[in-house]
Design a protein around this motif. Sequence first.
Motif, PDB file in Angstrom:
ATOM      1  N   UNK A 210       0.707  -1.276  -0.077  1.00  0.00           N
ATOM      2  CA  UNK A 210       0.125   0.075  -0.063  1.00  0.00           C
ATOM      3  C   UNK A 210       0.873   1.240  -0.050  1.00  0.00           C
ATOM      4  N   UNK A 211       1.917   1.014   0.515  1.00  0.00           N
ATOM      5  CA  UNK A 211       2.985   2.298   0.501  1.00  0.00           C
ATOM      6  C   UNK A 211       3.184   2.944  -0.883  1.00  0.00           C
ATOM      7  N   UNK A 212       3.065   2.036  -1.969  1.00  0.00           N
ATOM      8  CA  UNK A 212       3.195   2.376  -3.294  1.00  0.00           C
ATOM      9  C   UNK A 212       1.904   2.655  -4.111  1.00  0.00           C
TER      10      UNK A 212
ATOM     11  N   UNK B 150       2.704   8.732  -3.344  1.00  0.00           N
ATOM     12  CA  UNK B 150       2.887   7.328  -2.723  1.00  0.00           C
ATOM     13  C   UNK B 150       4.481   7.089  -2.808  1.00  0.00           C
ATOM     14  N   UNK B 151       5.051   6.041  -2.416  1.00  0.00           N
ATOM     15  CA  UNK B 151       6.343   5.718  -2.460  1.00  0.00           C
ATOM     16  C   UNK B 151       6.583   5.298  -3.861  1.00  0.00           C
ATOM     17  N   UNK B 152       8.067   5.454  -4.338  1.00  0.00           N
ATOM     18  CA  UNK B 152       8.149   5.238  -5.922  1.00  0.00           C
ATOM     19  C   UNK B 152       9.635   5.754  -6.118  1.00  0.00           C
ATOM     20  N   UNK B 153      10.016   5.532  -7.374  1.00  0.00           N
ATOM     21  CA  UNK B 153      11.180   5.926  -7.894  1.00  0.00           C
ATOM     22  C   UNK B 153      10.930   6.937  -8.894  1.00  0.00           C
TER      23      UNK B 153
ATOM     24  N   UNK C 261      12.456  19.337  -7.442  1.00  0.00           N
ATOM     25  CA  UNK C 261      14.053  19.162  -6.678  1.00  0.00           C
ATOM     26  C   UNK C 261      14.190  17.693  -6.475  1.00  0.00           C
ATOM     27  N   UNK C 262      13.799  17.090  -7.360  1.00  0.00           N
ATOM     28  CA  UNK C 262      14.141  15.474  -7.307  1.00  0.00           C
ATOM     29  C   UNK C 262      14.975  15.348  -8.723  1.00  0.00           C
ATOM     30  N   UNK C 263      15.442  14.140  -8.928  1.00  0.00           N
ATOM     31  CA  UNK C 263      16.211  13.623  -9.955  1.00  0.00           C
ATOM     32  C   UNK C 263      15.742  12.189 -10.261  1.00  0.00           C
ATOM     33  N   UNK C 264      16.175  11.767 -11.514  1.00  0.00           N
ATOM     34  CA  UNK C 264      15.602  10.497 -12.092  1.00  0.00           C
ATOM     35  C   UNK C 264      16.540   9.453 -11.265  1.00  0.00           C
ATOM     36  N   UNK C 265      15.781   8.530 -10.858  1.00  0.00           N
ATOM     37  CA  UNK C 265      16.488   7.437 -10.178  1.00  0.00           C
ATOM     38  C   UNK C 265      16.496   7.487  -8.545  1.00  0.00           C
TER      39      UNK C 265
ATOM     40  N   UNK D 293      11.448   8.253  -3.629  1.00  0.00           N
ATOM     41  CA  UNK D 293      10.675   9.241  -2.514  1.00  0.00           C
ATOM     42  C   UNK D 293       9.801   8.542  -2.051  1.00  0.00           C
ATOM     43  N   UNK D 294       9.440   9.030  -0.861  1.00  0.00           N
ATOM     44  CA  UNK D 294       8.294   8.443   0.079  1.00  0.00           C
ATOM     45  C   UNK D 294       7.040   9.318  -0.031  1.00  0.00           C
TER      46      UNK D 294
END
Length: 306
Positions: free
Chosen positions: A169-171, A218-221, A254-258, A261-262
């Motif tokens: 569920x986190x995802x 959600x959590x993910x990349x 403010x994020x980058x590929x790879x 994140x939560x």
Amino acid sequence: MNFYKTTIHFQNSSKSMTLHMPAFLFKAWPVLRFFVAIGVLLFIVQVVSTTVYDGVLNHQLNERAKLDREMTQIQGTLDYLSNTTNSFFNDENRLYARFSLPMQDEASRELGTGGSISADSLLLRKTSPVFERMSILGETAQRIQGKLANNDASFRNLNKYMDQKMSAWRFVPSISPTNGRYASAFGPRIHPVTGEVGKMHQGVDIANERWTPIYASADGVVEVAQMSSTFGNFVTIDHGNSIKTRYGHMQLSIVHPGQFVHRYQVIGYMGNTGRSVGPHLHYEVWVHNAPVNPLAYMLPNGYTVD
């Protein structure tokens, strides 16, 4: 028959009394004295025995009353434990129902405490109310212990299942990615910039002031974090299980590929970049490579699936 003559003179008086007593009384006096001594001794023994018996009896009665109070307390504790375990099992049933799992058979929880009883124990239980009551308390405690032990594995399995579900569920997207006013819904619409009629709007627009924080739902990349002529600064997050979310028109990402994140992690700030007529966030949810209505993945009142 021979008699002994005895004269008794009264002090300070001229009177006297003469007694004639059989001679055998004087000869039997030692024997009578022995029997009198035996009688006195037996009387003393009886008094002492009665006193000791009364003391022992009172002590035993006090101990019996104390034992009754202790057994009553134990019975109250067992009743409380029984009620608590029943409430505990009701909560377990609700959890099983919540996750659509088959509930345990109620009969399996009522474990028996049978077995053969020796003739001596059976006779003692029939003739001693205290022993009978203690045996019942012991069997009740054993039954409660058995019920708890029998359900221990069930709770462990349920806990493992819930941990697996929580990890999954986190995802799953379940929150609004930002705060603001819903300016445009999912579905066909007139494009606010080009004026195209019936243009499919693949997400929702949430308007607010520039620099309003934007959160991962959600959590993910992070799969994409770049500038686009259409969506301006936009980010795509891959949540696994063929679920992705897209965030467009940001003032700054403010994020980058790879990057992992939560949920609730700030990934950028609301802006007006790309093809846009005002500060807002364009938010999309894709499932199996097709856009779906993001509102279906937003729980009300700020709730999340975890």
